[in-house]
Each structure stands twice: as structure tokens, then as C-alpha cells.
Motif scaffolding. Structure first.
Motif, PDB file in Angstrom:
ATOM      1  N   VAL A   1     -49.641   3.222  19.432  1.00  0.00           N
ATOM      2  CA  VAL A   1     -50.145   4.360  18.660  1.00  0.00           C
ATOM      3  C   VAL A   1     -49.126   5.502  18.666  1.00  0.00           C
ATOM      4  CG1 VAL A   1     -51.925   6.141  18.555  1.00  0.00           C
ATOM      5  CG2 VAL A   1     -52.570   3.782  19.017  1.00  0.00           C
ATOM      6  N   LEU A   2     -48.548   5.773  19.828  1.00  0.00           N
ATOM      7  CA  LEU A   2     -47.544   6.834  19.925  1.00  0.00           C
ATOM      8  C   LEU A   2     -46.321   6.512  19.071  1.00  0.00           C
ATOM      9  CD1 LEU A   2     -47.681   7.563  23.767  1.00  0.00           C
ATOM     10  CD2 LEU A   2     -48.620   8.974  21.926  1.00  0.00           C
ATOM     11  N   GLU A   3     -45.900   5.249  19.089  1.00  0.00           N
ATOM     12  CA  GLU A   3     -44.734   4.842  18.300  1.00  0.00           C
ATOM     13  C   GLU A   3     -45.032   4.972  16.808  1.00  0.00           C
ATOM     14  OE1 GLU A   3     -40.781   3.287  19.295  1.00  0.00           O
ATOM     15  OE2 GLU A   3     -42.460   3.970  20.507  1.00  0.00           O
ATOM     16  N   LYS A   4     -46.236   4.565  16.431  1.00  0.00           N
ATOM     17  CA  LYS A   4     -46.631   4.654  15.024  1.00  0.00           C
ATOM     18  C   LYS A   4     -46.688   6.108  14.560  1.00  0.00           C
ATOM     19  CE  LYS A   4     -50.338   3.228  11.863  1.00  0.00           C
ATOM     20  NZ  LYS A   4     -51.637   2.523  11.752  1.00  0.00           N
ATOM     21  N   THR A   5     -47.082   6.997  15.486  1.00  0.00           N
ATOM     22  CA  THR A   5     -47.247   8.409  15.146  1.00  0.00           C
ATOM     23  C   THR A   5     -45.917   9.155  15.095  1.00  0.00           C
ATOM     24  OG1 THR A   5     -49.439   8.401  16.183  1.00  0.00           O
ATOM     25  CG2 THR A   5     -48.415  10.548  15.779  1.00  0.00           C
ATOM     26  N   PHE A   6     -45.040   8.894  16.072  1.00  0.00           N
ATOM     27  CA  PHE A   6     -43.849   9.731  16.229  1.00  0.00           C
ATOM     28  C   PHE A   6     -42.535   9.052  15.826  1.00  0.00           C
ATOM     29  CE2 PHE A   6     -46.869  11.369  19.479  1.00  0.00           C
ATOM     30  CZ  PHE A   6     -47.041  12.632  18.944  1.00  0.00           C
ATOM     31  N   ALA A   7     -42.508   7.725  15.743  1.00  0.00           N
ATOM     32  CA  ALA A   7     -41.251   7.043  15.457  1.00  0.00           C
ATOM     33  C   ALA A   7     -41.031   6.896  13.951  1.00  0.00           C
ATOM     34  CB  ALA A   7     -41.220   5.674  16.124  1.00  0.00           C
ATOM     35  N   ASP A   8     -39.785   6.716  13.582  1.00  0.00           N
ATOM     36  CA  ASP A   8     -39.405   6.491  12.190  1.00  0.00           C
ATOM     37  C   ASP A   8     -38.979   5.040  12.031  1.00  0.00           C
ATOM     38  OD1 ASP A   8     -38.475   6.487   9.634  1.00  0.00           O
ATOM     39  OD2 ASP A   8     -36.725   7.765  10.023  1.00  0.00           O
ATOM     40  N   PRO A   9     -39.756   4.224  11.313  1.00  0.00           N
ATOM     41  CA  PRO A   9     -39.420   2.804  11.169  1.00  0.00           C
ATOM     42  C   PRO A   9     -38.146   2.554  10.367  1.00  0.00           C
ATOM     43  CG  PRO A   9     -41.247   3.381   9.745  1.00  0.00           C
ATOM     44  CD  PRO A   9     -40.996   4.575  10.603  1.00  0.00           C
ATOM     45  N   LEU A  10     -37.713   3.538   9.623  1.00  0.00           N
ATOM     46  CA  LEU A  10     -36.488   3.372   8.841  1.00  0.00           C
ATOM     47  C   LEU A  10     -35.233   3.625   9.676  1.00  0.00           C
ATOM     48  CD1 LEU A  10     -37.574   5.114   5.509  1.00  0.00           C
ATOM     49  CD2 LEU A  10     -37.638   2.677   6.102  1.00  0.00           C
ATOM     50  N   SER A  11     -35.419   4.225  10.862  1.00  0.00           N
ATOM     51  CA  SER A  11     -34.297   4.416  11.780  1.00  0.00           C
ATOM     52  C   SER A  11     -34.259   3.262  12.778  1.00  0.00           C
ATOM     53  CB  SER A  11     -34.451   5.748  12.532  1.00  0.00           C
ATOM     54  OG  SER A  11     -34.490   6.835  11.634  1.00  0.00           O
ATOM     55  N   LYS A  12     -33.124   3.076  13.418  1.00  0.00           N
ATOM     56  CA  LYS A  12     -33.003   2.010  14.397  1.00  0.00           C
ATOM     57  C   LYS A  12     -33.900   2.283  15.600  1.00  0.00           C
ATOM     58  CE  LYS A  12     -28.303   0.611  13.152  1.00  0.00           C
ATOM     59  NZ  LYS A  12     -26.908   0.415  13.636  1.00  0.00           N
ATOM     60  N   GLU A  13     -34.321   1.206  16.244  1.00  0.00           N
ATOM     61  CA  GLU A  13     -35.257   1.322  17.362  1.00  0.00           C
ATOM     62  C   GLU A  13     -34.715   2.225  18.469  1.00  0.00           C
ATOM     63  OE1 GLU A  13     -37.640  -1.572  20.547  1.00  0.00           O
ATOM     64  OE2 GLU A  13     -36.220  -2.418  19.106  1.00  0.00           O
ATOM     65  N   PHE A  14     -33.415   2.116  18.751  1.00  0.00           N
ATOM     66  CA  PHE A  14     -32.829   2.872  19.855  1.00  0.00           C
ATOM     67  C   PHE A  14     -31.968   4.042  19.373  1.00  0.00           C
ATOM     68  CE2 PHE A  14     -33.561  -1.434  21.535  1.00  0.00           C
ATOM     69  CZ  PHE A  14     -34.418  -1.109  22.574  1.00  0.00           C
ATOM     70  N   SER A  15     -32.244   4.505  18.171  1.00  0.00           N
ATOM     71  CA  SER A  15     -31.578   5.717  17.701  1.00  0.00           C
ATOM     72  C   SER A  15     -32.169   6.928  18.415  1.00  0.00           C
ATOM     73  CB  SER A  15     -31.761   5.864  16.191  1.00  0.00           C
ATOM     74  OG  SER A  15     -33.136   6.061  15.881  1.00  0.00           O
ATOM     75  N   LEU A  16     -31.413   8.027  18.465  1.00  0.00           N
ATOM     76  CA  LEU A  16     -31.917   9.231  19.110  1.00  0.00           C
ATOM     77  C   LEU A  16     -33.201   9.713  18.448  1.00  0.00           C
ATOM     78  CD1 LEU A  16     -28.680  11.331  19.805  1.00  0.00           C
ATOM     79  CD2 LEU A  16     -30.144  10.151  21.463  1.00  0.00           C
ATOM     80  N   ARG A  17     -33.291   9.522  17.140  1.00  0.00           N
ATOM     81  CA  ARG A  17     -34.492   9.924  16.402  1.00  0.00           C
ATOM     82  C   ARG A  17     -35.750   9.269  16.977  1.00  0.00           C
ATOM     83  NH1 ARG A  17     -38.722  10.286  15.089  1.00  0.00           N
ATOM     84  NH2 ARG A  17     -39.744  10.740  13.096  1.00  0.00           N
ATOM     85  N   ASN A  18     -35.635   8.046  17.473  1.00  0.00           N
ATOM     86  CA  ASN A  18     -36.796   7.346  18.014  1.00  0.00           C
ATOM     87  C   ASN A  18     -36.861   7.368  19.533  1.00  0.00           C
ATOM     88  OD1 ASN A  18     -37.891   6.615  15.529  1.00  0.00           O
ATOM     89  ND2 ASN A  18     -36.646   4.767  15.385  1.00  0.00           N
ATOM     90  N   VAL A  19     -35.734   7.384  20.213  1.00  0.00           N
ATOM     91  CA  VAL A  19     -35.732   7.323  21.675  1.00  0.00           C
ATOM     92  C   VAL A  19     -36.311   8.599  22.291  1.00  0.00           C
ATOM     93  CG1 VAL A  19     -34.248   7.280  23.718  1.00  0.00           C
ATOM     94  CG2 VAL A  19     -33.870   5.649  21.868  1.00  0.00           C
ATOM     95  N   ILE A  20     -35.908   9.760  21.775  1.00  0.00           N
ATOM     96  CA  ILE A  20     -36.365  11.030  22.359  1.00  0.00           C
ATOM     97  C   ILE A  20     -37.883  11.195  22.238  1.00  0.00           C
ATOM     98  CG2 ILE A  20     -36.234  13.532  22.157  1.00  0.00           C
ATOM     99  CD1 ILE A  20     -33.277  13.220  21.465  1.00  0.00           C
TER     100      ILE A  20
END
Length: 445
Positions: A326-345
Motif C-alpha cells: 500500500v505504501l509503495e502504491k501510494t508513494f512510489a512512481d512506477p515509471l521510475s526505476k525501483e531503486f531510483s532515488l525517487r522511489n528509495v527515499i
């Protein structure tokens, strides 16, 4: 153009779930939770590891305590019935998942199934919240158990930090090797708990204490504890980790899991109740100390508790997966790489906060056995005993003259009634025990 329901994923043969965003241009929002957390790459053996670590875990050490409300015959009977019903229910929900996968839409989450089978409101307002309560409650109970094993309030914080590290593991599938190690830990501490139960304890008394009212409520409270012990609540999420085609793999994983379950559950429950009778505590390892005097060598007690803590940290990571999704769906960007700073932070911050909150709540609550019964009554009974057979009947529509239809209906009705009474009994027992505890007290019971 046809569209894919937000509660399911279109599949095509053996294509990986990571290719979800190529399958339907009309899908307005890509699901980062499915892409990053629920990767479908595992084998049936990996599935077996996930199943075993989510079911065969430290709450089994509460089974002798459940027997104090049931006695010998009823306790063993309830344990056997729970094993049979949950295996049947888990296999039923697996067959439903396989059916939808073969039809072109693979459900990845419990609330997805409820959305498509029962309707959107069931998934959003009933199944989703209950699953979240169960899984997050299991994390809270796990942190509490870690502190209780070491008899230290401060250790709750230390154990929470260990879970905090494991919570950063990106996907459910990534836990497969950790769950394999956790399986070995479970077998070891179960053997230690069984071997440590000896005749050196207090005088054995197998009578059921209390007046008639207390005995009745105690029986249903025990049923709640047993339901929690057999509970899972994340069967769809575990099956989502299996690489397609999924047919038959979950059944192999279940057989693997229940082989381990049969050895551990019955040995710990029977030997613990035999050794301590109605004095069995909410955590049987606590009985190894009789009035502060160890009944077995201190190193044995420490080692057993330490093994429990190590496995419990892995279990907490497993039950954090629905929250992580749920947190990943809410805060992550699926168009960015999984381990990009946009998603890791955002991943590190959100997951850390969820563990910190669970640790804080666990530090407040000093009664592990009662937490077990509440989770079982309110969460595991609906998710693991009732909904699977309801899903099966609504999906496959067996004839009303067939034994399967009436068996499933009977399971749903009987366990619905048991669940309501068990919920009342669990809240009552927690209210009674709360009088003997203080918030943020040392967890020494």
C-alpha cells in the motif's frame, strides 16, 4: 478497447508481472505496489517457505495456554479441526486464484478478490481494513513477543530496530532465503520448547478453572488463539509471488507447510500442557522459570528465546508486505526505476515510520496471549475460515445438491457464529487482564 480492472492484473502465458504497464494503454494509473512488492518470480518451494514462516511461527507457543481453557480432549480436537479446515480453506482460495489467472485476470491481493467476487465495497471497506488490521497487528504482536522473550521493556525497542532493517527489503519474493532460514529456526526452537517441558514444574492440574461463565468465555477465547496460530491472512499475496503458470504450485507449498505444522503444533501444545497444566502461560517459555528458579539450564532458556526472536523478526517482515504494498502504491512512481532515488527515499521513510509506530504500540501492550485471541477473532477467522469457502462457492457455483456446496456453507455459518462469540470473549479477557497491567510496563508475563 477493453480495460483491466484495478483490482486484477491481466496475464498472458508466462509474461512477468513487471510487464503489466505494456498490457493496457487505457489503464490510467500503474500499480507500483504490484510492480515492486508483489513480483511473480518464485517456485512452489519458495511459496512453501513463505507459507510456513507466516503460519508456523512463535504464536504456536501459546497453544498450551489455549488448552488451559479447553482441557485435553477438546484442545486436541480443536487443534485437529483447525488444521483440517484451514488446509481446506487455503487450498480452496488457491483454486479460486488459479481459476481467475487461467481466465486472464490474476488477483494479487486479498482485497482484489473481494472487489471482483463480492463487489468493490467489500474489498474497500471490509476485507482490506481487516487484512491490514491482522497483518499490522501481527507485527505489533511480534515486537511485543520479542520483548517478552527477553523479559525487558528496552528489548522491545531493540527488536523493533531489527524489524526496521528487514522492512527495507524491497519485495516479498526477496524474503525467500530469509524465510528458509526462519523455517530452520522454528523447527529448532519448537524442539527446544518440547524438550524443555519436563516433570520439574508445578504440580500438574488439568482442571479448567473458573465458574461456568468464565469457562464458556474462556473456551471461545481459546478458539480465537488457535485461529490466530493457524491464521495466515495473506494467501493471495503469497500466491502472487509464484511465477506463472501457477497451477498446482500452491498445493505443493501447502503440503510442505502442513507437514512442518503437524510436527511443531501438536508436539508443543501437548508437551507444554502436559508439563504445566492449567498453569501454562500465554508464552510457554515463560513457564521454564518457576518463581524465578529455572527448571532448565539458563543457557537453554536464552538460546530458545533468541531463536524465537530471530524467526519473529522475519515473520514481521512477511506481515509487513501488505502494508509495504500500500505504501509503495501510494508513494512510489512506477515509471521510475525501483531503486531510483525517487522511489528509495519515500520507501525508507514510509516503511520506517510504519515499524516505529508498531514498536510504540507494542511497548504499550504487555499481554501477548490476549493480543493473539483478538487478532484471531476479528481477523483470522473471517479471512482464513469464512471468506475462502464463500469465494469458492461464488466462483465455481457448485450445485446445491453437491456435498461441496453444503460443506462450504456449513464452514461459513459455523465459523461466523464462532467468530462473533470469540470476539466478545477476546475483548472480555483483555479487559480482565488489563486490570493487572500498566502501559509501558515491563513485559514479564
Amino acid at each position: 478497447m477493453s480495460t483491466v480492472s484495478p483490482s486484477s492484473v491481466a496475464v498472458d502465458g508466462g509474461k512477468d508481472i513487471a510487464k503489466i504497464h505494456h498490457q493496457d494503454e487505457a489503464q490510467k494509473e500503474l500499480d507500483a505496489g504490484a510492480l515492486f512488492v508483489l513480483k511473480s518470480k518464485g517456485s512452489w518451494l519458495h511459496c512453501g517457505y513463505h507459507l510456513t514462516n507466516s503460519i508456523v511461527c512463535p504464536p504456536l507457543l501459546s497453544l498450551p495456554y489455549a488448552f488451559t481453557f479447553l482441557g485435553w480432549e477438546t484442545g486436541i480436537l480443536c487443534l485437529a479441526i483447525a488444521a483440517l479446515v484451514t488446509f481446506y480453506s487455503y487450498n480452496s482460495i488457491s483454486l479460486v486464484l488459479e481459476h481467475h489467472a487461467q481466465s486472464g485476470h490474476r488477483h494479487l491481493r486479498f482485497r482484489d478478490m473481494a472487489h471482483d467476487i463480492l463487489g468493490p465495497n467489500w474489498g474497500r471497506y471490509y476485507v482490506g481494513p481487516i487484512q491490514f488490521m491482522v497483518c499490522y497487528g501481527a507485527v505489533v504482536g511480534g515486537v511485543l513477543l520479542g520483548g517478552q522473550c527477553m523479559k525487558l521493556y528496552e528489548f522491545v525497542i531493540i527488536f523493533g530496530c531489527l524489524i526496521l532493517i528487514l522492512a527495507q527489503i524491497p519485495s516479498f519474493h526477496s524474503l525467500r532465503h530469509i524465510n528458509m532460514i526462519a523455517l530452520a529456526l522454528c523447527l529448532t526452537y519448537s524442539a527446544c520448547a518440547t524438550a524443555g517441558n519436563s516433570s520439574k514444574g508445578p504440580n500438574k492440574d488439568y482442571s479448567i478453572r473458573g465458574d461456568n461463565e468464565s469457562r464458556v468465555f474462556g473456551m471461545f477465547n481459546a478458539i480465537g488463539i488457535i485461529a490466530t496460530t493457524f491464521g495466515n491472512g495473506i494467501i493471495p499475496e503469497i500466491q502472487a509471488t509464484i511465477a506463472p503458470p501457477v497451477k498446482g504450485k500452491m498445493f505443493k507449498g501447502l503440503c510442505f507447510c502442513y507437514a512442518v505444522l503437524g510436527v511443531t503444533f501438536f508436539s508443543v501444545a501437548i508437551s507444554g500442557y502436559w508439563a504445566f497444566g492449567n498453569q501454562s502461560g500465554g508464552l510457554i517459555l515463560g513457564n521454564f522459570l518457576d518463581g524465578g528458579k529455572p527448571l532448565v539450564p539458563k543457557w537453554f532458556i536464552f538460546t530458545t528465546n533468541f531463536l524465537v526472536i530471530l524467526q519473529q523478526s522475519a515473520i514481521a517482515a512477511v506481515y509487513l508486505q501488505p502494508t509495504n504494498e500500500v505504501l509503495e502504491k501510494t508513494f512510489a512512481d512506477p515509471l521510475s526505476k525501483e531503486f531510483s532515488l525517487r522511489n528509495v527515499i519515500p520507501r525508507i521513510i514510509s516503511r520506517s515510520l510504519s515499524v516505529i509506530i508498531a514498536t510504540f504500540v507494542a511497548a504499550m501492550l504487555p499481554f501477548f496471549g490476549d493480543i493473539n485471541s483478538v487478532l484471531g477473532a476479528f481477523g483470522f477467522i473471517p479471512l482464513d475460515f469464512i471468506l475462502p469457502v464463500v469465494f469458492f462457492n461464488l466462483t465455481f457455483k457448485p450445485s446445491k445438491s453437491s456435498p461441496i456446496f453444503w460443506l462450504n456453507l456449513s464452514i461459513a455459518v459455523v465459523f461466523s457464529a464462532i467468530g462473533v462469540i470469540a470476539a466478545i470473549a477476546a475483548v472480555r479477557q483483555m479487559g480482565l487482564d488489563a486490570k493487572n497491567y500498566q502501559l509501558f510496563a515491563n513485559v514479564d508475563h
